[in-house]
Design an enzyme around this catalytic site. Structure first.
Site, PDB file in Angstrom:
ATOM      1  N   GLU A 178      14.490  31.875  79.877  1.00  0.00           N
ATOM      2  CA  GLU A 178      14.956  33.013  80.730  1.00  0.00           C
ATOM      3  C   GLU A 178      14.329  34.276  80.916  1.00  0.00           C
ATOM      4  OE1 GLU A 178      19.481  32.064  79.856  1.00  0.00           O
ATOM      5  OE2 GLU A 178      19.794  34.126  79.681  1.00  0.00           O
TER       6      GLU A 178
ATOM      7  N   HIS B 171      28.692  19.365  77.226  1.00  0.00           N
ATOM      8  CA  HIS B 171      30.097  20.226  78.873  1.00  0.00           C
ATOM      9  C   HIS B 171      30.976  19.161  78.377  1.00  0.00           C
ATOM     10  CE1 HIS B 171      25.108  21.337  78.759  1.00  0.00           C
ATOM     11  NE2 HIS B 171      26.243  23.007  78.242  1.00  0.00           N
TER      12      HIS B 171
ATOM     13  N   GLU C  75      30.591  27.209  62.306  1.00  0.00           N
ATOM     14  CA  GLU C  75      30.480  28.640  63.067  1.00  0.00           C
ATOM     15  C   GLU C  75      32.115  29.089  63.354  1.00  0.00           C
ATOM     16  OE1 GLU C  75      27.729  29.144  66.441  1.00  0.00           O
ATOM     17  OE2 GLU C  75      26.001  27.886  65.118  1.00  0.00           O
TER      18      GLU C  75
ATOM     19  N   TRP D 295      20.645  38.968  76.336  1.00  0.00           N
ATOM     20  CA  TRP D 295      21.927  38.997  76.466  1.00  0.00           C
ATOM     21  C   TRP D 295      22.390  40.422  76.366  1.00  0.00           C
ATOM     22  CZ3 TRP D 295      22.958  33.724  75.182  1.00  0.00           C
ATOM     23  CH2 TRP D 295      22.889  32.904  75.627  1.00  0.00           C
TER      24      TRP D 295
ATOM     25  N   GLU E  16      40.772  42.915  87.871  1.00  0.00           N
ATOM     26  CA  GLU E  16      41.847  42.177  88.458  1.00  0.00           C
ATOM     27  C   GLU E  16      41.484  40.471  89.588  1.00  0.00           C
ATOM     28  OE1 GLU E  16      40.600  45.062  87.833  1.00  0.00           O
ATOM     29  OE2 GLU E  16      42.773  46.725  87.939  1.00  0.00           O
TER      30      GLU E  16
ATOM     31  N   GLY F 200      25.234  23.676  65.792  1.00  0.00           N
ATOM     32  CA  GLY F 200      25.546  24.741  64.911  1.00  0.00           C
ATOM     33  C   GLY F 200      27.273  25.181  64.855  1.00  0.00           C
TER      34      GLY F 200
ATOM     35  N   CYS G 227      33.460  36.272  83.081  1.00  0.00           N
ATOM     36  CA  CYS G 227      32.369  37.425  83.249  1.00  0.00           C
ATOM     37  C   CYS G 227      32.163  37.468  81.856  1.00  0.00           C
ATOM     38  CB  CYS G 227      33.516  38.439  82.939  1.00  0.00           C
ATOM     39  SG  CYS G 227      34.619  38.521  84.914  1.00  0.00           S
TER      40      CYS G 227
ATOM     41  N   LYS H 121      39.155  38.381  88.485  1.00  0.00           N
ATOM     42  CA  LYS H 121      39.125  36.777  87.527  1.00  0.00           C
ATOM     43  C   LYS H 121      40.322  36.700  87.611  1.00  0.00           C
ATOM     44  CE  LYS H 121      39.058  36.030  83.085  1.00  0.00           C
ATOM     45  NZ  LYS H 121      37.955  34.703  83.038  1.00  0.00           N
TER      46      LYS H 121
ATOM     47  N   HIS I 186      16.495  26.270  68.295  1.00  0.00           N
ATOM     48  CA  HIS I 186      17.438  25.572  69.536  1.00  0.00           C
ATOM     49  C   HIS I 186      16.931  26.225  71.126  1.00  0.00           C
ATOM     50  CE1 HIS I 186      20.646  23.559  71.514  1.00  0.00           C
ATOM     51  NE2 HIS I 186      21.109  24.457  71.473  1.00  0.00           N
TER      52      HIS I 186
END
Ligand code: GLN
Ligand code: ZN
Length: 768
Positions: free
Chosen positions: A605, A694, A484, A561, A17, A432, A516, A19, A641
């Protein structure tokens, strides 16, 4: 009587909600009051759930309209001066800090410890001042009290706040700001006290990090100052063991300490030994970072003795805030029913906490049914053939040192690959993905809803692939990709085809702001029942004489992930995934695909929070990558990569992956990130990103040539590739074609300047 409490809950709402309201507000479709109403509704529901579960308090201050660190920037009156907002910001200014405005770029965002949550980084200067800023925390305390709840406000502690912030000018130390910051924390505490608050939770998660001595020393001074406010402070640490910070934490003048008994379980005995006789110990016994049911009997076995000793000084809690797990299993109707019984999202963890509390206080018999159900779920998980696949176990056991080395050293492979592909110097390629257009997404959505047949979907994807191949040929790129189009997400696409992975419908977790993610759940032994990418890649190769790169996601990134099994080490799961990828690599090679890229953007990470734990991680992570990649002939070229990383402190481990070519993100740092590869004498070939994907901005040939000139200063020209920073799926075609066309031209200029290595390689005769 043991008390139960939680450190925080997800704030996105059961159906995201928050978001939808945030985004509607940003688009101007709803006003701030309507957004506030959604926020209030989420808070009330969260508190109601905690109250209904019999928790001692409701946690207040874990809610944020964007990010908890940004809330503290507002609370502490330290919005970056460059915005010109002054000490108190409203919701509109708050969102501008997070998202930028016409005049100012947004505050920087970075990962919250080793989670996939991203916080906004406070900006500090020598003259940064602090003052009591925005009132939201106090208002929420009142809101909770008015609704009849007992609030326990939560603050990020002053040392963690400063540590997580960033110095925006050189030559000063942000720790020097502590003395200016503490009086404001004292004012906050005084105000909470005046509101009738008894306990305040102060999070100092940096206690789980390697801290420089002055930072460790500062804790005592800071908490003497805060203790003077006369409130009961619960100092919370989480995300790892305390190690050399253990005594620092336990000796602080606070009323209680929370420790993470999931990740820091080994030091519980030490914590108890050093716990002063008056202090509360909040034991984080339920894993706040994962989605598995807790073994309640095991917690009882482990803590009953301690409970007898500490009595009401023992509090029970999840290990950390539940922000990092999805909200509720309630709407998961399509998960495998057996698997579903093994899981606990935030709501279910709160219920489990309540069960534990009752078991401690009233005896196990008082919750006999709950405990029996829990034991049964755990037993079913331990024994389930869904989890255990003997063939996978046998394969892992049969791994030998030969499985993770290529047949020949890099120099030999490089010669074989040059002879095979005869690429020009400064070969051009992309990472990719090509633009995921509205048509692609709509075809996928229709296919998923059965509105488009399998054949119809395949034809649509083939058209996209053909389009991408034609565009790349026209642009003159040297190594092509299929684009992809068929992939929704680089982990989900593979996870959906692998045994051992499951997907929830609504298992969303906040990543940042309104964003999210829905991480896959790795619940069982991983294997690859059938090829996952071979058909698309072979089709793409059939359309061109140029080499077509096969595109895979690497084992570490898939692990990083996803929600991962807790019944075996992460390293073991990584090895299983690596073997599945190895199978795919073998099939691609057998189908004639000569260049295969295995993406590992999450390699860095995955690093543990403590440096002492790095070598062990890097050892298994690089081995997992090599296992996925090493089954091929010398003349098959393996690429990897990585993006958005600081690479310098892990270069040996990147070299240890032994990919023939690595492409990295370097354009935003103006090639500075590449310098480390040069200083380290990185042995293999390397493609430093020459433009930032980006932004839709099209960089000129001159800009890219300048970056490549910088690259040539640190890396031998015959090792250099030319490529963008990352995949192009978020871009549109027009800017993509314009940028790639400039990129190809930049590569041509470099060739004119430095000569053509393919010719040189052929003449040298090594290859014949
Ligand atoms: N191959 C992926 C792509 O191009 C890589 C994405 C990533 O590194 N995050 O989209
Ligand atoms: Zn990338």
């Amino acid at each position: 009587m043991a008390l139960a409490h939680i450190l925080g809950v997800p704030r996105i709402g059961p159906n995201r909600e928050l978001k939808f309201a945030q985004e509607a507000c940003w688009r101007g479709e709803i006003d701030e009051a309507a957004l506030q109403a959604v926020g209030s509704g989420i808070r009330q529901a969260n508190w109601q759930r905690q109250h209904a579960a019999g928790l001692a308090f409701v946690t207040v201050g874990d809610f944020a309209f964007y990010d908890q660190m940004l809330n503290h920037v507002a609370l502490l009156g330290c919005a970056p001066a460059r915005f010109g907002f002054g000490a108190t910001v409203g919701l509109r200014e708050y969102f501008e800090l997070a998202r930028g405005n016409a005049a100012c770029h947004a505050m920087e965002m970075t990962k919250w410890f080793d989670t996939n949550y991203h916080y906004l980084v406070p900006e500090l200067r020598p003259d940064t001042g602090f003052s009591l800023g925005t009132d939201w925390l106090f208002d929420e305390v009142t809101e909770a009290q008015t609704a009849g709840f007992v609030p326990k406000p939560v603050l990020i502690g002053p040392l963690s706040f400063l540590w997580l912030a960033k110095e925006k000018t050189a030559g000063f130390d942000r720790l020097d700001l502590l003395d200016r910051l503490l009086p404001v924390y004292a004012q906050i505490l005084a105000r909470l006290k005046a509101q009738g608050v008894e306990w305040v939770q102060i999070d100092e998660p940096i206690l789980a990090l390697d801290l420089p001595a002055p930072w460790r020393a500062a804790f005592e001074r800071a908490y003497h100052h805060l203790n003077a406010a006369g409130l009961k402070l619960l100092l919370a640490s989480y995300f790892g063991p305390l190690r050399e910070n253990l005594l620092v934490a336990l000796k602080l003048p606070v009323a209680g300490v929370h420790v993470d008994c999931v990740r820091g379980g080994d030091e519980l005995a030490q914590v108890v030994d050093w716990l002063p006789a008056t202090k509360v110990l909040s034991a984080g016994v339920i894993d706040g970072r994962n989605i598995w049911k807790t073994d309640l009997a095991a917690v009882l076995d482990r803590f009953e003795g301690l409970h007898r000793r500490l009595g009401d000084r023992l509090w029970l809690a999840p290990s950390c805030s539940l922000l990092h797990v999805p909200v509720s299993l309630a709407s998961e109707t399509r998960l495998d029913p057996e698997l579903r019984t093994w899981l606990a999202f935030a709501d279910e963890k709160i219920v489990a906490l309540a069960t534990l509390k009752t078991a401690f206080n009233a005896g196990r018999h008082a919750v006999a049914r709950e405990l029996a159900d829990n034991a049964q779920a755990l037993a079913s998980r331990r024994a389930s053939p869904r989890v255990h696949d003997a063939a996978v176990g046998a394969r892992v056991a049969a791994l030998t040192p030969a499985h993770d080395v290529r047949n020949s050293p890099f120099a030999v492979r490089q010669a074989a690959q040059r002879a095979r592909f005869r690429l020009p110097a400064f070969p051009t390629t992309t990472i990719g993905s090509f633009p995921q257009t509205a048509e692609i997404r709509s075809a996928r959505a229709r296919y998923r809803k059965d509105q488009l047949s399998e054949a119809g979907y395949a034809a649509a994807m083939q058209r996209e692939i053909a389009h991408a191949v034609a565009r790349q040929e026209a642009l003159g790129l040297d190594v092509l990709v299929h684009g992809e189009a068929e992939r929704n997400d680089m982990v989900e696409y593979f996870g959906e085809q692998l045994a051992g992975f499951a997907f929830s419908q609504t298992g969303w977790v906040q990543s940042y702001g309104s964003r999210c993610v829905k991480p896959p759940i790795i619940y069982g032994d991983v294997s690859r029942p059938h090829p996952m990418t071979v058909g698309w890649t072979v089709y793409a190769q059939s359309l061109t004489a140029r080499p077509m790169k096969g595109m895979l996601t690497g084992p570490v990134t898939m692990l990083q992930w996803s929600f991962v099994r807790d019944d075996q080490p992460r390293a073991a799961t990584a090895l299983q995934i690596a073997l599945a990828i190895r199978d795919e690599v073998a099939d691609l090679e057998a189908a004639g695909i000569g260049i295969i890229q295995i993406d590992e953007p999450a390699y860095r990470e995955g690093l543990p929070l403590r440096r002492a734990d790095w070598p062990a991680y890097l050892d298994w992570a690089s081995r997992a990558f090599r296992i996925s990649a090493s089954g091929v002939d010398d003349a098959t070229q393996i690429h990897t990569h990585m993006c958005y990383s600081e690479f310098n402190d892990i270069l040996p481990a990147i070299a240890a992956m032994d990919a023939d070519v690595i492409t990295i993100e370097t354009s935003r740092s103006d090639m500075e990130l590449l310098r480390g590869f040069g200083d380290f004498s990185y042995p293999n070939e390397i493609g430093p990103g020459v433009y930032d994907i980006h932004s839709p901005r099209v960089p000129s040939t001159a800009e890219m040539t300048r970056l490549l000139d910088k690259a040539v200063e640190v890396i031998a020209p015959e090792k250099l590739w030319v490529n963008p920073d990352c995949g192009l799926k978020t871009r549109g075609w027009p800017e993509t074609e314009a940028a790639l066309s400039n990129m190809v031209e930049a590569a041509q200029r470099l060739r004119q300047q430095h000569g053509d290595r393919a010719a040189a390689g052929a003449e040298s005769g090594v290859l014949a």
